[in-house]
Write a protein that holds these residues in place. Structure first.
Motif, PDB file in Angstrom:
ATOM      1  N   PRO A  95       1.434  43.406   8.403  1.00  0.00           N
ATOM      2  CA  PRO A  95       0.244  43.457   7.556  1.00  0.00           C
ATOM      3  C   PRO A  95       0.335  42.557   6.322  1.00  0.00           C
ATOM      4  N   LEU A  96      -0.762  41.853   6.073  1.00  0.00           N
ATOM      5  CA  LEU A  96      -0.961  41.178   4.794  1.00  0.00           C
ATOM      6  C   LEU A  96      -1.321  42.244   3.783  1.00  0.00           C
ATOM      7  N   LEU A  97      -0.645  42.262   2.647  1.00  0.00           N
ATOM      8  CA  LEU A  97      -0.874  43.281   1.626  1.00  0.00           C
ATOM      9  C   LEU A  97      -0.838  42.642   0.242  1.00  0.00           C
ATOM     10  N   PRO A  98      -1.545  43.228  -0.722  1.00  0.00           N
ATOM     11  CA  PRO A  98      -1.531  42.660  -2.082  1.00  0.00           C
ATOM     12  C   PRO A  98      -0.140  42.640  -2.702  1.00  0.00           C
ATOM     13  N   GLY A  99       0.715  43.586  -2.317  1.00  0.00           N
ATOM     14  CA  GLY A  99       2.035  43.680  -2.932  1.00  0.00           C
ATOM     15  C   GLY A  99       3.113  42.898  -2.218  1.00  0.00           C
ATOM     16  N   VAL A 100       2.725  41.823  -1.507  1.00  0.00           N
ATOM     17  CA  VAL A 100       3.720  41.017  -0.780  1.00  0.00           C
ATOM     18  C   VAL A 100       4.789  40.506  -1.750  1.00  0.00           C
ATOM     19  N   ARG A 101       6.048  40.653  -1.362  1.00  0.00           N
ATOM     20  CA  ARG A 101       7.157  40.215  -2.215  1.00  0.00           C
ATOM     21  C   ARG A 101       8.396  40.017  -1.341  1.00  0.00           C
ATOM     22  N   ASP A 102       9.406  39.388  -1.918  1.00  0.00           N
ATOM     23  CA  ASP A 102      10.694  39.210  -1.233  1.00  0.00           C
ATOM     24  C   ASP A 102      10.515  38.608   0.160  1.00  0.00           C
ATOM     25  N   VAL A 103       9.667  37.583   0.258  1.00  0.00           N
ATOM     26  CA  VAL A 103       9.411  36.947   1.550  1.00  0.00           C
ATOM     27  C   VAL A 103      10.593  36.053   1.890  1.00  0.00           C
ATOM     28  N   PRO A 104      11.194  36.252   3.061  1.00  0.00           N
ATOM     29  CA  PRO A 104      12.392  35.475   3.393  1.00  0.00           C
ATOM     30  C   PRO A 104      12.062  34.031   3.746  1.00  0.00           C
ATOM     31  N   GLU A 105      13.056  33.181   3.684  1.00  0.00           N
ATOM     32  CA  GLU A 105      12.906  31.806   4.159  1.00  0.00           C
ATOM     33  C   GLU A 105      12.734  31.809   5.673  1.00  0.00           C
ATOM     34  N   HIS A 106      11.974  30.852   6.155  1.00  0.00           N
ATOM     35  CA  HIS A 106      11.765  30.754   7.597  1.00  0.00           C
ATOM     36  C   HIS A 106      13.080  30.371   8.281  1.00  0.00           C
ATOM     37  N   ARG A 107      13.373  31.061   9.387  1.00  0.00           N
ATOM     38  CA  ARG A 107      14.619  30.796  10.101  1.00  0.00           C
ATOM     39  C   ARG A 107      14.392  30.975  11.593  1.00  0.00           C
TER      40      ARG A 107
END
Length: 259
Positions: free
Chosen positions: A121-133
């Protein structure tokens, strides 16, 4: 099938008969991706009418100039749900931005929603998104969008992308999505989060929305199951189909027990 929901003609395809299941795709694609990813989990369940709409500005659903925010999209989707369900309680499934709208629809009209499934889910509180691997595949195949979307970059995943995802790009009304995107956050609602049978599925390697904000949903939704899946990114419905099917099957069983 078509609908004039909220004065916007919503294009959708439907399969089966019975309790309606609305399945909402993410941004930049159309119903074909959601249909391909979720039909395997839903088509063999008796008594479900699966409905896959094109969201405004994508596929065959237009987004007129009067649509200027996510709130406007939500109003269209709520009107569409009323029309295609005939007032019956329905199930809601969403991927990415579709999950953002599904969560809001369930909170707005909880008595109408029999169950809620939120995938990446896309959410307003998105955070700590990892680097693409990349975790599987030879690498160096496909276009930039494929390589940034999938963490499993095998020929099989590339074929799915080229057949189910890429063709929708030509149909996207970019100006409309940019206009709506300027007000992409839904107006906060004082209603509590949906309290019915819920499943939340997130990719541990999701470099688009991450998984941390999805984990937060566990505390807000009192009947939620949560799965954070390794070796899966934002394209989790493509990359982990068997696991997704199992999670949705368990969710549907809980919905059935709830009446």
């Amino acid at each position: 099938m078509g609908s004039g929901a909220g004065r916007v003609g919503v294009h959708a395809v439907a399969h089966g008969d019975g309790r309606p299941v609305l399945v909402l795709h993410g941004a930049g694609v159309d119903h074909r991706e959601a249909e391909a990813c979720f039909e395997p989990a839903l088509q063999d369940v008796d008594g479900l009418r699966r409905v896959y709409p094109d969201l405004p500005g994508m596929g065959a659903t237009a987004a007129p100039d009067t649509m200027r925010s996510a709130d406007d999209v939500l109003d269209v989707l709520l009107a569409f749900a009323d029309e295609v369900t005939g007032g019956a309680a329905y199930l809601l499934v969403g991927h990415s931005a579709g999950a953002y709208f599904a969560q809001a629809m369930a909170a707005r009209c909880p008595s109408r929603v029999a169950g809620l499934a939120l995938v990446c889910p896309l959410l307003p509180g998105v955070r700590d998104v990892p680097e693409h691997r990349v975790v599987a595949g030879p690498g160096g195949i496909g276009d930039d969008v494929f390589r940034s979307y999938f963490v499993v970059q095998t020929p099989e995943m590339l074929e799915r992308y080229e057949r189910l995802v890429a063709p929708a790009a030509a149909l996207v009304d970019q100006a409309a999505l940019e206009r709506i995107g300027e007000r992409w956050a839904l107006t906060p609602d004082s209603a509590p989060a949906y309290a019915g049978p819920t499943v939340v599925v997130a990719g541990r390697l999701d470099s688009t929305v991450g998984y941390a904000a999805a984990v937060d949903l566990l505390d807000r939704h009192p009947r939620a199951s949560l799965a954070v899946v390794d070796d899966a990114g934002h394209a989790l419905p493509h990359e982990q189909p068997d696991l997704l099917r199992a999670l949705l099957t368990e969710w549907l069983a809980r919905v059935g027990r709830s009446g």
